[in-house]
Design an enzyme around this catalytic site. Structure first.
Site, mmCIF file in Angstrom:
data_model
loop_
_atom_site.group_PDB
_atom_site.id
_atom_site.type_symbol
_atom_site.label_atom_id
_atom_site.label_comp_id
_atom_site.label_asym_id
_atom_site.label_seq_id
_atom_site.Cartn_x
_atom_site.Cartn_y
_atom_site.Cartn_z
ATOM 1 N N ASP A 171 42.639 118.106 19.837
ATOM 2 C CA ASP A 171 43.689 118.469 18.889
ATOM 3 C C ASP A 171 44.576 117.248 18.663
ATOM 4 O OD1 ASP A 171 45.831 119.401 17.441
ATOM 5 O OD2 ASP A 171 46.036 121.263 18.557
ATOM 6 N N HIS A 176 52.144 115.966 17.397
ATOM 7 C CA HIS A 176 52.267 115.999 18.852
ATOM 8 C C HIS A 176 52.488 114.620 19.471
ATOM 9 C CE1 HIS A 176 51.295 120.186 18.788
ATOM 10 N NE2 HIS A 176 50.158 119.964 18.173
#
Length: 264
Positions: A171, A176
């Site tokens: 991911d 992030h």
């Protein structure tokens, strides 16, 4: 096409291969300790069932890449996982995926992406701002928060580098790790993957149930707020006969709600 037209569409099939190293890296990224040899040592390795969710991340990513929603602002709303059999230590995993449902929340749409394999069935709920208003069903309501006090509350620390480590497992959404992308998603700085938080809180829940985290059978949870690397997550556990309920918060701010888990 409007968001509702994606309902029922196939996202195709994919076979993903992985090695023992990948399963061990995953365990470390979600909080396993070096002393837990059956999670971090190949000679005794048991693969955490939630590792499957990193192998299946291609499915919601494929939907976003196809233009169903704006990948810069869409967020992971909820996750479900049913374990059918243990994951092998290494090898190949064949999967197929589809858009099971699309719910119309007015200002947003929720895409339910389902992935099936011989080892698990999993479903992502993707909250997509700006994609609603197409006249579809609103779908199920969020579960109510537990009304009774938790029997146990456990603090789970997160690491400063945890998001950067976890994203190496598949991911790699920029929000992030990149402050600019995080701000575009409405957050002040990069935040931890919801699936990383969800997997991390399973360690104390399994311990309280007298189970091994690799014995997971079913898991559900909603992502109610961001966790930033370095935060300490307070996990409220509500043991039950058939399943254990849980919620997680940082101070008074909920980050996981409607959680339910069962083990073998």
């Amino acid at each position: 096409m409007n968001a509702g037209e994606w309902a029922g569409r196939s996202l195709g099939e994919r076979t993903v291969d992985y090695a023992e190293r990948d399963a061990i890296l995953y365990a470390l990224a979600v909080g396993a300790k070096a002393a837990q040899l059956d999670l971090v040592f190949e000679e005794r390795l048991r693969v955490l069932p939630t590792f499957a969710l990193t192998l299946a991340q291609w499915a919601p990513d494929a939907l976003g890449s196809a233009g169903a929603f704006d990948t810069r602002t869409a967020v992971h709303g909820a996750q479900r996982l049913e374990v059918l059999r243990p994951l092998p230590r290494s090898g190949e995993l064949a999967m197929k995926a589809r858009v099971r449902d699309v719910w119309d929340k007015g200002s947003a749409a929720i895409f339910d992406v389902e992935v099936e394999s011989d080892c698990f069935v999993a479903a992502w709920s993707i909250y997509a701002p700006g994609a609603g208003g197409f006249g579809g069903d609103r779908g199920p309501s969020a579960p109510r928060r537990a009304s009774e006090p938790a029997r146990v509350t456990v603090n789970v620390p997160t690491g400063e580098n945890q998001a950067a480590l976890y994203r190496l497992l598949g991911d790699r959404h920029h929000m992030h790790v990149d402050p600019v992308a995080a701000r575009a998603a409405g957050q002040p700085r990069p935040f931890l993957h919801g699936l990383c938080t969800l997997a991390a809180v399973l360690f104390p829940i399994a311990a309280g149930a007298g189970a091994h985290p690799a014995d997971l059978r079913r898991l559900t949870g909603r992502f109610a707020g961001p966790v930033f690397p370095g935060d300490v997550v307070a996990v409220a556990i509500h043991p039950g006969e058939a399943a254990t309920g849980f919620e997680a918060s940082i101070g008074d701010r909920p980050v996981l709600t409607g959680g339910e888990v069962s083990f073998q």
